[in-house]
Design a protein around this motif. Structure first.
Motif, PDB file in Angstrom:
ATOM      1  N   LEU A 326      13.137  -5.602  -1.164  1.00 22.11           N
ATOM      2  CA  LEU A 326      11.819  -6.178  -1.294  1.00 22.11           C
ATOM      3  C   LEU A 326      10.936  -5.074  -2.018  1.00 22.11           C
ATOM      4  O   LEU A 326      10.162  -5.388  -2.914  1.00 22.11           O
ATOM      5  CB  LEU A 326      11.248  -6.646   0.019  1.00 22.11           C
ATOM      6  N   GLU A 330       9.676  -6.058  -5.895  1.00 23.50           N
ATOM      7  CA  GLU A 330       8.152  -6.507  -5.807  1.00 23.50           C
ATOM      8  C   GLU A 330       7.458  -6.306  -7.170  1.00 23.50           C
ATOM      9  O   GLU A 330       6.726  -7.306  -7.434  1.00 23.50           O
ATOM     10  CB  GLU A 330       7.569  -5.559  -4.523  1.00 23.50           C
ATOM     11  N   LEU A 364      12.180 -14.170   0.847  1.00 26.74           N
ATOM     12  CA  LEU A 364      11.693 -13.898  -0.590  1.00 26.74           C
ATOM     13  C   LEU A 364      11.664 -15.176  -1.338  1.00 26.74           C
ATOM     14  O   LEU A 364      12.475 -16.108  -1.194  1.00 26.74           O
ATOM     15  CB  LEU A 364      12.861 -13.164  -1.206  1.00 26.74           C
TER      16      LEU A 364
END
Length: 412
Positions: A326, A330, A364
């Protein structure tokens, strides 16, 4: 000087001569029961020191002739003492199982019920150690039927605890909890020895940890650690490792250092087992996947042999991998999977599978474009408050219309 004392002196310098003396004492008709009992135990210790499981098994088998004429309580203690010697011989489990089965058959034939039950309990524990869960459960079921008729609460507690461990080993946690509840119920009606109480608390902590209730699990492990460490029991180290594991799983890796500064933990601080948990805590605190993998590699024996620690660290590894992925994806709207794999230090196939799982779990928001080999990340969906306000307005208008209609009906 007696024959036993002479053999004891020869143990280090001439073990073969000591062995012959012990055997002559056992075969002699002039030796009393105490001498023969001592010779049996010393001969067993000699073979255990030489890691000779086969000859130790022969000692146990040949001792039956002597034990047939001795008191039942002394016989049970002597057999348990000899069988305990197998634990110091690595890889002796098959021979130990055979010895236990032979002695169970002998105890059944001699109608020594309590000895039979004690040996069957030991055999079930050995099945558990070797992960032979099916024969362990079959043996436990037959034992429980006998013990409930005899109402022997102490052995009943031990067998229910074994049952809980077996069910936990096969992943049946509801039955593991039920068996542990039965063990505690039986233990509450008798004086429960401190060591057995510690084992009950340890199993309770393990099952709470499986439910992700790490705070409650920590309190159980702390009780066990206090109980066992004050008696210098080597199993206190396992309880300390579980306490450190709970702190790590609670996202409090910084507490590991302060926990190791308490007085009871001082003698364990320099051990590799504790160093392994400290390395994992450090990697988790830094959110560093490479350090975590290095810790697992450097301390493979300390972290992989215990199924409890292994399963929870696997879950922690997945969490760390998710957090790293993540953090890497990002800033992007489209990112190459090979680049992500290189940044996280994992293989492309593993990263692709993990990203796919994260998308399915809605961790996600995005889609994998396998044709281009990239991850397309969607912008986070923002909820438009206008739609909610419009729906509320329409609802209020509907209520006003209903009210006006009701008034017109009354006037008419």
């Amino acid at each position: 000087m007696t024959s036993i004392e002479k053999a004891d002196e020869l143990l280090k310098s001439d073990p073969q001569q000591a062995e012959q003396i012990y055997k002559s004492v056992l075969s002699s008709n002039n030796s009393d029961d105490r001498e023969q009992e001592t010779a049996l135990v010393r001969l067993g210790n000699l073979y255990a020191g030489q890691k000779d499981a086969t000859r130790l098994a022969e000692v146990v088998r040949s001792s039956r002739a002597f034990m047939s004429s001795t008191a039942k309580a002394k016989t049970a203690k002597l057999i348990r003492t000899l069988i305990d010697l197998f634990s110091s011989i690595p890889g002796s489990e098959p021979i130990q199982k055979q010895v236990l089965e032979d002695n169970i058959a002998w105890a059944r034939q001699e109608k020594r019920i309590f000895l039979k039950q004690s040996l069957e309990t030991r055999l079930a524990a050995l099945h558990l150690e070797t992960q032979a869960y099916r024969p362990a459960l079959a043996l436990i079921d037959s034992l429980l039927k006998e013990l409930k008729r005899l109402d022997d609460k102490l052995i009943l507690t031990e067998v229910h605890l074994l049952e809980s461990r077996v069910y936990r080993g096969i992943g049946n946690f509801p039955k593991a909890k039920a068996a542990l509840t039965s063990a505690r119920t039986a233990a509450n009606s008798i004086y429960c020895p401190p060591y057995l109480q510690a084992q009950l608390d340890l199993q309770s902590g393990i099952l709470h940890a499986e439910d992700k209730d790490y705070k409650t699990a920590y309190s159980y492990f702390f009780e066990v650690f206090e109980n066992l460490s004050t008696n210098d029991d080597p199993k206190a180290l396992a309880a300390l490792k579980y306490m450190l594991l709970c702190k790590i799983m609670l996202n409090l890796p910084e507490d590991v250092t302060s926990l190791l500064q308490i007085k009871l933990a001082a003698k364990y601080v320099q051990l590799r087992e504790v160093d392994s948990m400290r390395a994992v805590a450090r990697a988790h605190q830094n959110r560093n996947l490479a350090d975590f993998e290095q810790a697992l590699k450097d301390y493979r024996d300390e972290l992989s042999t215990d199924p409890t620690i292994r399963s929870h660290l696997a879950a922690l590894y997945d969490t760390l991998l998710e957090q790293n992925l993540l953090r890497i994806v990002e800033p992007y709207s489209v990112v190459d999977i090979d680049h992500v794999a290189e940044m996280v230090g994992q293989g492309r196939a593993q990263v692709e599978a993990k990203l796919s799982q994260m998308i399915l779990d809605k961790i996600l928001s995005g889609v994998l474009d396998q044709g281009r080999g990239c991850l397309i990340i969607f912008d986070p969906e923002t909820e438009d408050a206008l739609y909610g306000s419009a729906i509320k307005t329409v609802e209020q208008v509907g209520k006003v219309v209903d009210s006006l209609y009701a008034k017109t009906v009354r006037i008419a």
